[in-house]
Motif scaffolding. Sequence first.
Motif, PDB file in Angstrom:
ATOM      1  N   ILE A  31      49.176  41.374  49.709  1.00  0.00           N
ATOM      2  CA  ILE A  31      48.920  39.687  48.536  1.00  0.00           C
ATOM      3  C   ILE A  31      49.837  40.168  47.619  1.00  0.00           C
ATOM      4  N   TYR A  32      49.892  39.306  47.807  1.00  0.00           N
ATOM      5  CA  TYR A  32      51.570  39.220  46.559  1.00  0.00           C
ATOM      6  C   TYR A  32      50.913  38.307  44.893  1.00  0.00           C
ATOM      7  N   ALA A  33      51.266  37.568  44.041  1.00  0.00           N
ATOM      8  CA  ALA A  33      50.725  37.258  43.410  1.00  0.00           C
ATOM      9  C   ALA A  33      49.421  36.491  43.729  1.00  0.00           C
ATOM     10  N   MET A  34      48.467  36.925  42.875  1.00  0.00           N
ATOM     11  CA  MET A  34      47.228  35.808  42.946  1.00  0.00           C
ATOM     12  C   MET A  34      46.107  35.020  40.882  1.00  0.00           C
ATOM     13  N   ALA A  35      45.962  34.311  41.439  1.00  0.00           N
ATOM     14  CA  ALA A  35      45.057  33.188  40.705  1.00  0.00           C
ATOM     15  C   ALA A  35      44.735  32.461  40.999  1.00  0.00           C
ATOM     16  N   TRP A  36      43.770  31.470  39.554  1.00  0.00           N
ATOM     17  CA  TRP A  36      43.150  31.182  39.272  1.00  0.00           C
ATOM     18  C   TRP A  36      42.901  29.788  38.987  1.00  0.00           C
ATOM     19  N   PHE A  37      43.175  28.229  40.042  1.00  0.00           N
ATOM     20  CA  PHE A  37      43.184  27.354  39.395  1.00  0.00           C
ATOM     21  C   PHE A  37      41.566  26.603  39.590  1.00  0.00           C
ATOM     22  N   ARG A  38      41.941  25.556  38.571  1.00  0.00           N
ATOM     23  CA  ARG A  38      40.395  24.764  38.391  1.00  0.00           C
ATOM     24  C   ARG A  38      40.630  23.335  39.367  1.00  0.00           C
TER      25      ARG A  38
END
Length: 131
Positions: A31-38
């Motif tokens: 897994i490379y970058a991880m993020a949160w969206f909403r």
Amino acid sequence: QVRLVESGGGLAQAGDSLRLSCTAPAGTNTIYAMAWFRQSPGTEREFVAAVSWSGSTTHYRDSVKGRFTISRENVGHTIHLQMDSLKPEDTAVYYCAADHQGFSVNLPANDYDLLQIYGLWGQGTQVTVSS
């Protein structure tokens, strides 16, 4: 299809804190970058915060800077979003996302807000902040 697993949403009052967590299932490859969206009803999904594969680089949307903190555990594919000083406008379904194909590797951190680099998503967790 691999699904990320989120937890930690719920109800809060303005000024309170909540902590979201997200992890990839066992056996998930790199897994490379991880993020949160909403996403709020009637609006498009928007970027909140992201962290690089090493955990050393982060990127935030302007409206959450100084209030939200994204972090990544060294072992496993787990990230957290510490949300402090919550506001009613933070109310949304929060989605965890992960880049499992390496699109983020050569991107500057400012480009971690690109929705299309993330191929793995969670089911979403509701955060509701009352005034």
